[in-house]
Scaffold this motif. Structure first.
Motif, PDB file in Angstrom:
ATOM      1  N   VAL A 186       0.830  -1.206   0.000  1.00  0.00           N
ATOM      2  CA  VAL A 186       0.000   0.000   0.000  1.00  0.00           C
ATOM      3  C   VAL A 186       0.867   1.260   0.000  1.00  0.00           C
ATOM      4  O   VAL A 186       0.693   2.157  -0.823  1.00  0.00           O
ATOM      5  N   HIS A 187       1.819   1.357   0.919  1.00  0.00           N
ATOM      6  CA  HIS A 187       2.655   2.556   1.021  1.00  0.00           C
ATOM      7  C   HIS A 187       3.652   2.644  -0.134  1.00  0.00           C
ATOM      8  O   HIS A 187       3.925   3.733  -0.637  1.00  0.00           O
ATOM      9  N   VAL A 188       4.194   1.515  -0.539  1.00  0.00           N
ATOM     10  CA  VAL A 188       5.115   1.515  -1.686  1.00  0.00           C
ATOM     11  C   VAL A 188       4.383   1.999  -2.929  1.00  0.00           C
ATOM     12  O   VAL A 188       4.921   2.793  -3.711  1.00  0.00           O
ATOM     13  N   ASN A 189       3.142   1.573  -3.101  1.00  0.00           N
ATOM     14  CA  ASN A 189       2.372   2.021  -4.267  1.00  0.00           C
ATOM     15  C   ASN A 189       2.109   3.521  -4.233  1.00  0.00           C
ATOM     16  O   ASN A 189       2.061   4.172  -5.280  1.00  0.00           O
ATOM     17  N   LYS A 190       1.971   4.100  -3.046  1.00  0.00           N
ATOM     18  CA  LYS A 190       1.803   5.559  -2.945  1.00  0.00           C
ATOM     19  C   LYS A 190       3.080   6.266  -3.392  1.00  0.00           C
ATOM     20  O   LYS A 190       3.028   7.273  -4.100  1.00  0.00           O
ATOM     21  N   LEU A 191       4.225   5.733  -2.994  1.00  0.00           N
ATOM     22  CA  LEU A 191       5.492   6.309  -3.441  1.00  0.00           C
ATOM     23  C   LEU A 191       5.634   6.173  -4.956  1.00  0.00           C
ATOM     24  O   LEU A 191       6.076   7.101  -5.633  1.00  0.00           O
ATOM     25  N   ARG A 192       5.299   4.999  -5.488  1.00  0.00           N
ATOM     26  CA  ARG A 192       5.402   4.779  -6.939  1.00  0.00           C
ATOM     27  C   ARG A 192       4.535   5.782  -7.702  1.00  0.00           C
ATOM     28  O   ARG A 192       4.960   6.364  -8.686  1.00  0.00           O
ATOM     29  N   LYS A 193       3.329   5.994  -7.217  1.00  0.00           N
ATOM     30  CA  LYS A 193       2.408   6.924  -7.878  1.00  0.00           C
ATOM     31  C   LYS A 193       2.923   8.361  -7.787  1.00  0.00           C
ATOM     32  O   LYS A 193       2.954   9.088  -8.775  1.00  0.00           O
ATOM     33  N   ASN A 194       3.336   8.778  -6.588  1.00  0.00           N
ATOM     34  CA  ASN A 194       3.738  10.164  -6.361  1.00  0.00           C
ATOM     35  C   ASN A 194       5.080  10.520  -6.980  1.00  0.00           C
ATOM     36  O   ASN A 194       5.294  11.662  -7.357  1.00  0.00           O
ATOM     37  N   LEU A 195       5.981   9.563  -7.061  1.00  0.00           N
ATOM     38  CA  LEU A 195       7.336   9.878  -7.499  1.00  0.00           C
ATOM     39  C   LEU A 195       7.686   9.376  -8.890  1.00  0.00           C
ATOM     40  O   LEU A 195       8.491   9.973  -9.584  1.00  0.00           O
ATOM     41  N   LEU A 196       7.143   8.274  -9.256  1.00  0.00           N
ATOM     42  CA  LEU A 196       7.563   7.654 -10.512  1.00  0.00           C
ATOM     43  C   LEU A 196       6.463   7.618 -11.563  1.00  0.00           C
ATOM     44  O   LEU A 196       6.715   7.220 -12.689  1.00  0.00           O
ATOM     45  N   ALA A 197       5.259   7.990 -11.169  1.00  0.00           N
ATOM     46  CA  ALA A 197       4.103   7.904 -12.069  1.00  0.00           C
ATOM     47  C   ALA A 197       3.977   6.505 -12.657  1.00  0.00           C
ATOM     48  O   ALA A 197       3.596   6.322 -13.806  1.00  0.00           O
ATOM     49  N   LEU A 198       4.310   5.515 -11.845  1.00  0.00           N
ATOM     50  CA  LEU A 198       4.192   4.119 -12.264  1.00  0.00           C
ATOM     51  C   LEU A 198       2.888   3.538 -11.736  1.00  0.00           C
ATOM     52  O   LEU A 198       2.376   3.981 -10.702  1.00  0.00           O
ATOM     53  N   PRO A 199       2.357   2.545 -12.428  1.00  0.00           N
ATOM     54  CA  PRO A 199       1.139   1.915 -11.920  1.00  0.00           C
ATOM     55  C   PRO A 199       1.432   1.161 -10.622  1.00  0.00           C
ATOM     56  O   PRO A 199       2.576   0.820 -10.328  1.00  0.00           O
ATOM     57  N   LYS A 200       0.379   0.911  -9.873  1.00  0.00           N
ATOM     58  CA  LYS A 200       0.524   0.157  -8.625  1.00  0.00           C
ATOM     59  C   LYS A 200       1.011  -1.247  -8.917  1.00  0.00           C
ATOM     60  O   LYS A 200       0.687  -1.824  -9.958  1.00  0.00           O
ATOM     61  N   PHE A 201       1.786  -1.787  -7.975  1.00  0.00           N
ATOM     62  CA  PHE A 201       2.056  -3.216  -8.031  1.00  0.00           C
ATOM     63  C   PHE A 201       0.715  -3.895  -7.777  1.00  0.00           C
ATOM     64  O   PHE A 201      -0.075  -3.432  -6.943  1.00  0.00           O
ATOM     65  N   PRO A 202       0.405  -4.975  -8.471  1.00  0.00           N
ATOM     66  CA  PRO A 202      -0.903  -5.613  -8.291  1.00  0.00           C
ATOM     67  C   PRO A 202      -1.059  -6.211  -6.884  1.00  0.00           C
ATOM     68  O   PRO A 202      -0.074  -6.560  -6.232  1.00  0.00           O
ATOM     69  N   GLU A 203      -2.296  -6.327  -6.452  1.00  0.00           N
ATOM     70  CA  GLU A 203      -2.581  -6.947  -5.159  1.00  0.00           C
ATOM     71  C   GLU A 203      -2.007  -8.358  -5.157  1.00  0.00           C
ATOM     72  O   GLU A 203      -2.077  -9.085  -6.145  1.00  0.00           O
ATOM     73  N   GLY A 204      -1.409  -8.731  -4.044  1.00  0.00           N
ATOM     74  CA  GLY A 204      -0.809 -10.058  -3.924  1.00  0.00           C
ATOM     75  C   GLY A 204       0.611 -10.153  -4.468  1.00  0.00           C
ATOM     76  O   GLY A 204       1.240 -11.201  -4.402  1.00  0.00           O
ATOM     77  N   PHE A 205       1.122  -9.060  -5.040  1.00  0.00           N
ATOM     78  CA  PHE A 205       2.487  -9.017  -5.563  1.00  0.00           C
ATOM     79  C   PHE A 205       3.437  -9.209  -4.390  1.00  0.00           C
ATOM     80  O   PHE A 205       3.368  -8.501  -3.393  1.00  0.00           O
ATOM     81  N   GLU A 206       4.323 -10.175  -4.489  1.00  0.00           N
ATOM     82  CA  GLU A 206       5.227 -10.499  -3.390  1.00  0.00           C
ATOM     83  C   GLU A 206       6.434  -9.566  -3.386  1.00  0.00           C
ATOM     84  O   GLU A 206       6.864  -9.077  -4.428  1.00  0.00           O
ATOM     85  N   LEU A 207       6.999  -9.381  -2.218  1.00  0.00           N
ATOM     86  CA  LEU A 207       8.171  -8.528  -2.067  1.00  0.00           C
ATOM     87  C   LEU A 207       9.323  -9.009  -2.945  1.00  0.00           C
ATOM     88  O   LEU A 207      10.046  -8.208  -3.532  1.00  0.00           O
ATOM     89  N   GLU A 208       9.468 -10.297  -3.047  1.00  0.00           N
ATOM     90  CA  GLU A 208      10.509 -10.870  -3.908  1.00  0.00           C
ATOM     91  C   GLU A 208      10.370 -10.360  -5.346  1.00  0.00           C
ATOM     92  O   GLU A 208      11.349 -10.091  -6.026  1.00  0.00           O
ATOM     93  N   ASN A 209       9.117 -10.187  -5.800  1.00  0.00           N
ATOM     94  CA  ASN A 209       8.877  -9.681  -7.150  1.00  0.00           C
ATOM     95  C   ASN A 209       9.250  -8.204  -7.274  1.00  0.00           C
ATOM     96  O   ASN A 209       9.650  -7.745  -8.337  1.00  0.00           O
ATOM     97  N   VAL A 210       9.107  -7.444  -6.178  1.00  0.00           N
ATOM     98  CA  VAL A 210       9.534  -6.043  -6.178  1.00  0.00           C
ATOM     99  C   VAL A 210      11.043  -6.000  -6.412  1.00  0.00           C
ATOM    100  O   VAL A 210      11.534  -5.239  -7.247  1.00  0.00           O
ATOM    101  N   TYR A 211      11.772  -6.828  -5.679  1.00  0.00           N
ATOM    102  CA  TYR A 211      13.229  -6.884  -5.862  1.00  0.00           C
ATOM    103  C   TYR A 211      13.596  -7.350  -7.271  1.00  0.00           C
ATOM    104  O   TYR A 211      14.501  -6.818  -7.890  1.00  0.00           O
ATOM    105  N   ARG A 212      12.881  -8.332  -7.776  1.00  0.00           N
ATOM    106  CA  ARG A 212      13.145  -8.829  -9.134  1.00  0.00           C
ATOM    107  C   ARG A 212      12.935  -7.701 -10.152  1.00  0.00           C
ATOM    108  O   ARG A 212      13.720  -7.526 -11.071  1.00  0.00           O
ATOM    109  N   ASP A 213      11.866  -6.919  -9.955  1.00  0.00           N
ATOM    110  CA  ASP A 213      11.573  -5.784 -10.832  1.00  0.00           C
ATOM    111  C   ASP A 213      12.738  -4.787 -10.801  1.00  0.00           C
ATOM    112  O   ASP A 213      13.151  -4.265 -11.839  1.00  0.00           O
TER     113      ASP A 213
END
Length: 190
Positions: free
Chosen positions: A55-82
């Motif tokens: 939830v909070h990471v997606n707020k940062l992504r939206k406010n700073l990077l104009a990137l779409p939210k990570f989908p619900e259920g997206f694992e932290l490991e996938n954030v690192y992979r990204d």
């Protein structure tokens, strides 16, 4: 809740005030000072994920990077992979920290801004409380505060595909902002 996820660049500012640029806030929302607490970037992401998922990471992504939210259920490991696949911080945390550190170092155009770590906040609690406007009669509440070194986390190792080796790649991405955190923690910038 949304203000704390905004980078310094999301505020109209002068030497005496900060006003959110977003139309969601009225002109009556104004701050004369800002205290921004930062820490180890990997620990910050992991702690936030443990408590709030993305939830909070997606707020940062939206406010700073104009990137779409990570989908619900997206694992932290996938954030690192990204991050590893793109070679950059795709959470927005680095840009958030860098924006506030830069603003705090540009006092000519900004009001008072302090960027602190938990350690510098606790170990200088009386000074920070006085700076924030606590009157002398209330400062005694802050005198016994001190950072508990046993709680210090340095260079948390992220895990990708169950292997910490790839975590080195994530740390390389976070290295510039981790250095800023280290400098602030060492008292080089308050």
């Amino acid at each position: 809740d949304g203000l704390k996820h905004l980078p310094a660049t999301a505020f109209r500012h002068d030497t005496s005030s900060l006003h959110p640029l977003s139309h969601h806030y009225t002109d009556s929302v104004c701050f004369g000072k800002a205290l921004v607490i930062i820490g180890d970037p990997v620990h910050t992401i992991e702690s936030t994920y443990r408590r709030f998922k993305l939830v909070h990471v997606n707020k940062l992504r939206k406010n700073l990077l104009a990137l779409p939210k990570f989908p619900e259920g997206f694992e932290l490991e996938n954030v690192y992979r990204d991050m590893i696949e793109t070679g950059q911080d795709t959470t927005g945390l680095s840009l958030y920290i860098e924006s506030w550190v830069k603003a705090s170092r540009t006092s000519k155009h900004w009001p008072d801004i302090r960027v602190v770590t938990a350690q510098t906040l606790y170990n200088n609690a009386v000074d920070h409380a006085a700076w924030m406007g606590v009157d002398e009669g209330g400062l005694h509440h802050f005198e016994d505060l001190a950072f508990d070194e046993s709680k210090a986390l340095y260079q948390t190792q992220p895990t990708v595909d169950g292997v910490q080796v790839k975590g080195e790649m994530v740390w390389k991405i976070f290295a510039p902002v981790a250095e800023l955190v280290r400098q602030i923690n060492d008292g080089q910038h308050i």
